[in-house]
Enzyme design. Sequence first.
Site, mmCIF file in Angstrom:
data_model
loop_
_atom_site.group_PDB
_atom_site.id
_atom_site.type_symbol
_atom_site.label_atom_id
_atom_site.label_comp_id
_atom_site.label_asym_id
_atom_site.label_seq_id
_atom_site.Cartn_x
_atom_site.Cartn_y
_atom_site.Cartn_z
ATOM 1 N N HIS A 1 6.422 -113.911 -59.856
ATOM 2 C CA HIS A 1 6.010 -113.306 -61.127
ATOM 3 C C HIS A 1 6.043 -114.412 -62.191
ATOM 4 O O HIS A 1 6.832 -115.355 -62.073
ATOM 5 C CB HIS A 1 7.037 -112.211 -61.447
ATOM 6 C CG HIS A 1 6.691 -111.314 -62.595
ATOM 7 N ND1 HIS A 1 6.851 -111.690 -63.903
ATOM 8 C CD2 HIS A 1 6.239 -110.035 -62.631
ATOM 9 C CE1 HIS A 1 6.504 -110.682 -64.696
ATOM 10 N NE2 HIS A 1 6.114 -109.673 -63.948
ATOM 11 N N ASP B 1 15.371 -113.485 -57.782
ATOM 12 C CA ASP B 1 14.863 -112.484 -58.714
ATOM 13 C C ASP B 1 14.776 -111.172 -57.928
ATOM 14 O O ASP B 1 13.873 -110.986 -57.117
ATOM 15 C CB ASP B 1 13.489 -112.922 -59.230
ATOM 16 C CG ASP B 1 12.818 -111.842 -60.074
ATOM 17 O OD1 ASP B 1 13.416 -110.759 -60.264
ATOM 18 O OD2 ASP B 1 11.687 -112.074 -60.541
ATOM 19 N N GLN C 1 12.452 -106.291 -57.978
ATOM 20 C CA GLN C 1 11.873 -105.287 -57.094
ATOM 21 C C GLN C 1 12.851 -104.915 -55.979
ATOM 22 O O GLN C 1 13.017 -103.741 -55.658
ATOM 23 C CB GLN C 1 10.569 -105.812 -56.463
ATOM 24 C CG GLN C 1 9.475 -106.158 -57.461
ATOM 25 C CD GLN C 1 8.920 -104.956 -58.194
ATOM 26 O OE1 GLN C 1 9.046 -103.816 -57.733
ATOM 27 N NE2 GLN C 1 8.323 -105.177 -59.352
ATOM 28 N N LYS D 1 13.377 -100.792 -63.913
ATOM 29 C CA LYS D 1 12.738 -100.554 -62.618
ATOM 30 C C LYS D 1 13.663 -99.762 -61.686
ATOM 31 O O LYS D 1 13.230 -99.261 -60.653
ATOM 32 C CB LYS D 1 12.357 -101.886 -61.967
ATOM 33 C CG LYS D 1 11.278 -102.659 -62.733
ATOM 34 C CD LYS D 1 10.780 -103.820 -61.924
ATOM 35 C CE LYS D 1 10.136 -104.916 -62.747
ATOM 36 N NZ LYS D 1 8.838 -104.565 -63.342
ATOM 37 N N CYS E 1 0.826 -110.048 -63.458
ATOM 38 C CA CYS E 1 1.687 -111.135 -63.941
ATOM 39 C C CYS E 1 1.964 -112.146 -62.843
ATOM 40 O O CYS E 1 3.079 -112.662 -62.715
ATOM 41 C CB CYS E 1 3.004 -110.606 -64.515
ATOM 42 S SG CYS E 1 2.813 -109.554 -65.936
#
Lengths: 150, 412
Positions: free
Chosen positions: B128, B206, B209, B232, B370
Site C-alpha cells: 500500500h 503492516d 488487513q 478495519k 492506493c
Amino acid sequence: MFEDVRDLYNAAILERGRRPRHMGKLQAFDATAKGDNPMCGDRVTVWVKFAPGGTIAETGFDARGCEISKASADLMVEAVQGRSPADTKAMFERFRAMAQSGECPACAGFEPLKPLAAVHAYPSRVKCATLPWHALVAALDGAANATSES
Amino acid sequence: MNDTVQSFDIKAIRAQFPILGEKIRGKDLVFLDSAASAQKPRAVIDAMVHAMERQYANIHRGLHWMSERTTEAYEMARDAAARLLNANDRSEIVFVRNSTEAINLLAHSYGRGILKPGQAVLISGMEHHSNIVPWQMLRDSHGIELRVAPITDAGELDMAGTEALLADGRVGLVAITHMSNVLGTYTPAERLVALAHQYGAKIFFDGSQAVVHRRVDVQALGADFYCFTGHKLYGPTGIGVLWGRRELLDAMPPFLGGGDMISSVAYERSTWADVPHKFEAGTPAIIEGIGLNAAIEFVEAIGYPAIAAHEAALTDHALSKLSAIEGITIIGRAQDRGGVISFALDRAHAHDVATLLDRQGIAVRAGQHCAEPLMRRLGLDSTARASFGIYTTNEEIDALADTLGRIREFFA
C-alpha cells in the site's frame, strides 16, 4: 436490471465509449497534455492542432479509462472544433457546471455534450467526465499535466 | 484464546451491525468494501456513546473522578491490543491514528534514529502507498537505500528474489505487508522473519488487513514491529496500534513532541516519558480508544478460529462463483490468500462496474487501491475489488456474481 442507470449510460454515451470516433494521436500537433487521475487510474492524452487564426483545427485523444471519460473525450473533440482557446475554456466552465448540477441554462450550441448531464447524479463519476477537459485546457495553457481529482 | 471453532451464527452477528439493515435506493445493502473500512457493531457504537454521555474527561492528568475513570477505560484498549497481538507487555503497545501514522512513526524514530545512512530498507512489490512513501521520504532525507522485493505473476512474494536483496547484509529493516489489500495474498511471515534475522535485519509487518482475518501472535512469529488500524477491525477511525519489542522502542527517539510524551520540560532540555507514552504526544483519541477496546472484545468473543473458518469458506465460494463468469480475470492467484478479491471484466471498466453494482446496492471499491506500483507491475490501470468481513454471506457473494454477469451483458 440497470434501467435506472440509463440516464447516464444512455445510447450516446455507450456508443461513444465503446466506439470513439476521434481516438488517436494527431500526426502533427501544436499542443499536447496528459490528464491523470492516479486515485482511480484514468489517463487521457490530448493533442491539439491550431488553425492559422489560432482556433482549434483538430483534436485527438488517447484514453485508458471508463466509458464516461472516453465518451466525454470523444464528445469534447467535436464540441471544441473551430473554437478559440478562450472560447474553449469558457465552454469547459459551463460543461463543469453542467456535470456538477445537471443544469445548463446558458448552453446554446451545447447539445452534443448534453448526454453527459446526468453524471451529476453520480458524484464520484463527475471527475471522469471532466478529466479530458482538464487535459485539453492544460494543453491550451502550455502545461504538460492535469488532473480532475483535486 | 479458545482454539476450537465456536458456533458461528451469521444471523446473530449481522444483527449486531445496525448499518446492515440500511437500504440503498430501496435495495438491501451488500457491503463488500470492508478492506477499505469495516462496519461497526453495536458494542463499539454503544461504548463510544456511553463514554461521551457518561464518562468523559481528558486522561493521564486529571485528579478528578471523571479523568481517572476515563483513563482506566482508555488504557483498557492497551491491554486489549496487547492480548490481541500477544505482546509481551502492554507498554509495547503504542497508540497512533492509523497504520499510516504507525509507519511514519517507525520511519522517523527507527529510520532516522537507529538506521544509519548507507543501510537499506526492504519493502515488497505489493505494498500500500502507506508502506512505500514514508520509506521514500526516509531515503531522500537520510541516505537510506530503498529496495523492493519482487513478486511473481501469481501475486506471491518471490522468496529467492527477496533473499537476494538481503544477502549483502545492508538491509537494516524489512517493512512488508502481512496481507495485500489488492491481491488478498498473505506473505509468508514466519519465513520472512527467519530470513530477515538471518541477514541481520529487523522486520516490521503492516497488519492492517491480516489482523482482521487471522490470529496474529507477534511473539510466536518473532516479529520486531507490527501495526494495525482500528477502523478495519470493526472499530472507529482515528486509532491504530504500533507494536514493537520493548528494547527497540526504548532505544528509539520520540516521533512528535508535546504534552503527555515528556518526563520533565525545561527551556534548556526536556526528558522523555517512558515507552509507550514517549510516542504518544498530545491528547490522544480517547473516545476512539474506548471504541477500539470494544471492537477487540467483539472479535475475541467470536474468536479467530471461527472468523478464519467463515472467511475461508466465503473466499472459496467467491473464487468459484466469480471464476465461472465469462470474461472475468481474477487478479492474483496466491496459494495462501484471504477474503480480498480484485478482478477485471473484459467488457466493462472497473469504474463502470462499480457504478452499476452500486445501483443494485452492492458496494465494492474500484481504482488503484492506493497501490499504484503494484498495479503497474500487474499491467493494470484499475480493478474492482470485493472484500469480505465477519458479516459477509454467501448470498451476498451470489448477488455480486449474478450482477457482474448482467453487467457484462449490459455492455455487450
